[in-house]
Design a protein around this motif. Structure first.
Motif, PDB file in Angstrom:
ATOM      1  N   VAL A   9       3.307   9.814  -1.020  1.00 12.43           N
ATOM      2  CA  VAL A   9       4.518  10.578  -0.703  1.00 12.43           C
ATOM      3  C   VAL A   9       4.363  12.037  -1.109  1.00 12.43           C
ATOM      4  O   VAL A   9       4.742  12.946  -0.354  1.00 12.43           O
ATOM      5  CB  VAL A   9       5.759   9.939  -1.377  1.00 12.43           C
ATOM      6  N   LEU A  32      12.331   8.289  -1.948  1.00 15.66           N
ATOM      7  CA  LEU A  32      11.603   7.014  -2.022  1.00 15.66           C
ATOM      8  C   LEU A  32      11.032   6.747  -3.410  1.00 15.66           C
ATOM      9  O   LEU A  32      10.737   5.613  -3.762  1.00 15.66           O
ATOM     10  CB  LEU A  32      10.442   7.010  -1.020  1.00 15.66           C
ATOM     11  N   MET A  34      11.720  11.878   1.665  1.00 16.83           N
ATOM     12  CA  MET A  34      10.482  11.273   1.158  1.00 16.83           C
ATOM     13  C   MET A  34      10.514  11.207  -0.369  1.00 16.83           C
ATOM     14  O   MET A  34      10.095  10.211  -0.961  1.00 16.83           O
ATOM     15  CB  MET A  34       9.279  12.073   1.636  1.00 16.83           C
TER      16      MET A  34
END
Length: 189
Positions: free
Chosen positions: A49, A84, A81
């Motif tokens: 990520v 996450l 992102m």
């Protein structure tokens, strides 16, 4: 929903923010075991990520010359992102496993976190340094066994005010001395 400038009103509305019930031991052990299995995957995911975020932000710099809306979309993608990387709520850390149901431990944890934020917020502003933080967020994991009302009481005693919060996720606070400092600076001018 909350009256932000009067901490006494805010405290009066948080009595139902009590400590969560003690989880069964088997559930804690299962969550801890799941976390041990999940953390290596999470670290690998974090590396991927972060590389993706760097690429997306690099692209947003290129797109910035052409389109403002494209840049905003790429920045929103990078923020998504990064979201996450939050640890899931079902994970149980070692201190949580050891101290489940120990109210004194969680109260000491809250006192430590609020004290650290207070020290940062009350520090004098240094030239060429960023201003001290005026807002903080205390995660649910830090006050699960003490309750959100204890966080609000502790923070209010140290000069913090409650912001709109979801007590099952986190409690957001505002350093009220920053507001007084701005008002004093405006009156002096």
């Amino acid at each position: 929903m909350y009256e932000y400038k009067d901490s006494r009103f805010v405290q009066a509305g948080t009595e139902h923010w009590v400590a969560w019930p003690v989880r069964p031991r088997w559930q804690l052990v299962l969550g801890f075991t799941g976390m041990i299995v999940y953390v290596p995957f999470w670290i690998a995911l974090a590396a991927v990520v972060m590389a993706g975020v760097i690429v997306v932000l690099f692209l947003s710099e290129i797109v910035e010359a052409v389109s403002d809306s494209g840049e905003r979309k790429l920045n929103a993608l990078a923020d998504g992102m990064l979201e996450l990387l939050r640890m899931p709520g079902w994970c149980v850390t070692w201190p949580e496993l050891r101290h489940e149901g120990d109210t004194a431990y969680y109260r000491a944890r809250v006192d430590k976190v609020v004290g650290r934020w207070t020290a940062q917020a009350s520090a004098p502003k240094k030239p060429k340094k960023p201003a001290p933080p005026v807002e903080c967020e205390i995660p649910w994991r830090n006050y699960r066994g003490a309750g959100g009302h204890y966080v609000v009481e502790t923070a209010a005693a140290r000069g913090w005010e409650l912001r709109p919060s979801e007590p099952q996720e986190s409690i957001r606070l505002w350093w009220s001395a920053a507001t007084r400092g701005e008002a004093d600076a405006g009156a002096a001018a």
